[in-house]
Design a protein around this motif. Structure first.
Motif, PDB file in Angstrom:
ATOM      1  N   MET A   1       3.893-119.976 -65.916  1.00 54.20           N
ATOM      2  CA  MET A   1       3.649-118.586 -65.617  1.00 54.20           C
ATOM      3  C   MET A   1       4.410-118.163 -64.373  1.00 54.20           C
ATOM      4  SD  MET A   1      -0.370-118.373 -66.157  1.00 54.20           S
ATOM      5  CE  MET A   1      -1.028-119.660 -67.142  1.00 54.20           C
ATOM      6  N   PRO A   2       5.667-118.007 -64.494  1.00 56.59           N
ATOM      7  CA  PRO A   2       6.428-117.735 -63.278  1.00 56.59           C
ATOM      8  C   PRO A   2       6.416-116.298 -62.799  1.00 56.59           C
ATOM      9  CG  PRO A   2       7.908-118.129 -65.118  1.00 56.59           C
ATOM     10  CD  PRO A   2       6.511-118.333 -65.610  1.00 56.59           C
ATOM     11  N   TYR A   3       6.016-115.319 -63.617  1.00 58.94           N
ATOM     12  CA  TYR A   3       6.087-113.914 -63.232  1.00 58.94           C
ATOM     13  C   TYR A   3       4.693-113.290 -63.222  1.00 58.94           C
ATOM     14  CZ  TYR A   3      10.874-114.932 -64.482  1.00 58.94           C
ATOM     15  OH  TYR A   3      12.116-115.516 -64.553  1.00 58.94           O
ATOM     16  N   TRP A   4       4.510-112.232 -62.417  1.00 62.62           N
ATOM     17  CA  TRP A   4       3.184-111.636 -62.316  1.00 62.62           C
ATOM     18  C   TRP A   4       2.707-111.085 -63.660  1.00 62.62           C
ATOM     19  CZ3 TRP A   4       2.047-106.601 -63.403  1.00 62.62           C
ATOM     20  CH2 TRP A   4       3.093-105.669 -63.398  1.00 62.62           C
ATOM     21  N   GLN A   5       3.627-110.666 -64.516  1.00 66.72           N
ATOM     22  CA  GLN A   5       3.245-110.124 -65.815  1.00 66.72           C
ATOM     23  C   GLN A   5       2.633-111.183 -66.736  1.00 66.72           C
ATOM     24  OE1 GLN A   5       6.262-109.686 -64.341  1.00 66.72           O
ATOM     25  NE2 GLN A   5       7.079-107.646 -64.746  1.00 66.72           N
ATOM     26  N   ASP A   6       2.795-112.457 -66.403  1.00 70.11           N
ATOM     27  CA  ASP A   6       2.264-113.537 -67.236  1.00 70.11           C
ATOM     28  C   ASP A   6       0.797-113.835 -66.960  1.00 70.11           C
ATOM     29  OD1 ASP A   6       4.721-113.984 -68.538  1.00 70.11           O
ATOM     30  OD2 ASP A   6       5.417-115.173 -66.844  1.00 70.11           O
ATOM     31  N   PHE A   7       0.227-113.204 -65.933  1.00 67.02           N
ATOM     32  CA  PHE A   7      -1.178-113.410 -65.600  1.00 67.02           C
ATOM     33  C   PHE A   7      -2.022-112.291 -66.187  1.00 67.02           C
ATOM     34  CE2 PHE A   7       1.144-115.677 -62.354  1.00 67.02           C
ATOM     35  CZ  PHE A   7       0.399-116.827 -62.160  1.00 67.02           C
ATOM     36  N   SER A   8      -3.287-112.594 -66.490  1.00 67.60           N
ATOM     37  CA  SER A   8      -4.202-111.568 -66.987  1.00 67.60           C
ATOM     38  C   SER A   8      -5.575-111.769 -66.352  1.00 67.60           C
ATOM     39  CB  SER A   8      -4.306-111.615 -68.512  1.00 67.60           C
ATOM     40  OG  SER A   8      -4.753-112.883 -68.932  1.00 67.60           O
ATOM     41  N   VAL A   9      -6.268-110.663 -66.138  1.00 70.85           N
ATOM     42  CA  VAL A   9      -7.606-110.717 -65.541  1.00 70.85           C
ATOM     43  C   VAL A   9      -8.506-111.574 -66.426  1.00 70.85           C
ATOM     44  CG1 VAL A   9      -9.630-109.330 -64.931  1.00 70.85           C
ATOM     45  CG2 VAL A   9      -7.332-108.504 -64.362  1.00 70.85           C
ATOM     46  N   GLY A  10      -9.247-112.463 -65.771  1.00 73.14           N
ATOM     47  CA  GLY A  10     -10.148-113.363 -66.489  1.00 73.14           C
ATOM     48  C   GLY A  10      -9.531-114.707 -66.822  1.00 73.14           C
ATOM     49  N   GLN A  11      -8.230-114.799 -66.708  1.00 72.53           N
ATOM     50  CA  GLN A  11      -7.541-116.061 -67.003  1.00 72.53           C
ATOM     51  C   GLN A  11      -8.041-117.146 -66.053  1.00 72.53           C
ATOM     52  OE1 GLN A  11      -3.347-115.579 -66.611  1.00 72.53           O
ATOM     53  NE2 GLN A  11      -2.891-117.652 -67.239  1.00 72.53           N
ATOM     54  N   ARG A  12      -8.275-118.337 -66.602  1.00 75.72           N
ATOM     55  CA  ARG A  12      -8.798-119.450 -65.808  1.00 75.72           C
ATOM     56  C   ARG A  12      -7.859-120.646 -65.890  1.00 75.72           C
ATOM     57  NH1 ARG A  12     -14.397-119.199 -64.554  1.00 75.72           N
ATOM     58  NH2 ARG A  12     -15.319-117.287 -65.341  1.00 75.72           N
ATOM     59  N   LEU A  13      -7.785-121.354 -64.788  1.00 74.25           N
ATOM     60  CA  LEU A  13      -7.015-122.594 -64.718  1.00 74.25           C
ATOM     61  C   LEU A  13      -7.864-123.658 -64.039  1.00 74.25           C
ATOM     62  CD1 LEU A  13      -3.482-121.522 -63.426  1.00 74.25           C
ATOM     63  CD2 LEU A  13      -3.971-122.657 -65.577  1.00 74.25           C
ATOM     64  N   SER A  14      -7.723-124.880 -64.467  1.00 77.40           N
ATOM     65  CA  SER A  14      -8.340-126.027 -63.822  1.00 77.40           C
ATOM     66  C   SER A  14      -7.213-127.009 -63.550  1.00 77.40           C
ATOM     67  CB  SER A  14      -9.401-126.639 -64.735  1.00 77.40           C
ATOM     68  OG  SER A  14     -10.053-127.707 -64.090  1.00 77.40           O
ATOM     69  N   PHE A  15      -7.077-127.444 -62.314  1.00 80.15           N
ATOM     70  CA  PHE A  15      -5.932-128.284 -61.963  1.00 80.15           C
ATOM     71  C   PHE A  15      -6.206-129.095 -60.700  1.00 80.15           C
ATOM     72  CE2 PHE A  15      -5.421-124.191 -59.942  1.00 80.15           C
ATOM     73  CZ  PHE A  15      -5.034-124.506 -58.646  1.00 80.15           C
ATOM     74  N   GLY A  16      -5.328-130.045 -60.480  1.00 76.53           N
ATOM     75  CA  GLY A  16      -5.312-130.798 -59.236  1.00 76.53           C
ATOM     76  C   GLY A  16      -6.186-132.026 -59.233  1.00 76.53           C
TER      77      GLY A  16
END
Length: 149
Positions: A1-16
């Protein structure tokens, strides 16, 4: 997801995954937060921490290390830094031996009116320990490049 347009409200990530070491806790504290409960077992035992605890600022730095590693994994070359954090809370102590991870939820996505080459993504980042207990929560805003036309 390199650009701001690739994000959406509510999107979740788990990492690290970050293993907290005693040596790193003491080294960070010596340099940046030399309070006795971050440096000395006996002093820490006499506090509400009960034992040596990482500085809250060290917890933020460990979170940042996981964020950068995730951006590299995603090849997020569009990241342009951050104007700041709206909210930061240390919820539980972080101890040597803890294993930390991150969860994030996108709260807001917006393009810049004055700088069309970029946009902003505000999220809630929660750092959890190996018991799935939240230890840190923050709401950073990060600038990202706009998708090329």
């Amino acid at each position: 997801m390199p650009y701001w347009q690739d994000f959406s409200v509510g999107q979740r990530l788990s990492f690290g995954r970050y293993v907290v070491t005693r040596e790193e806790v003491i080294e960070f504290a010596r340099r940046f937060d030399p309070q006795p409960f971050h440096l000395d077992d006996d002093a820490a035992a006499r506090t509400h921490f009960g034992r040596l605890a990482a500085s809250g600022w060290h917890s933020c730095a460990m979170a940042m290390a996981m964020i950068v590693a995730e951006h590299e994994r995603m090849d997020a070359i569009g990241s342009l830094g951050s104007p700041g954090i709206e909210r930061l809370r240390w919820l539980k102590p972080v101890y040597p031996g803890d294993v930390l991870r991150c969860e994030s939820e996108v709260l807001e996505v917006r393009g810049s009116r004055s700088r069309p080459e970029m946009g902003a993504v505000r999220s809630r980042l929660t750092v959890l320990n190996q018991h799935d207990e939240p230890v840190l929560e923050q709401e950073p805003t990060v600038f990202y490049r706009s998708r090329p036309a």
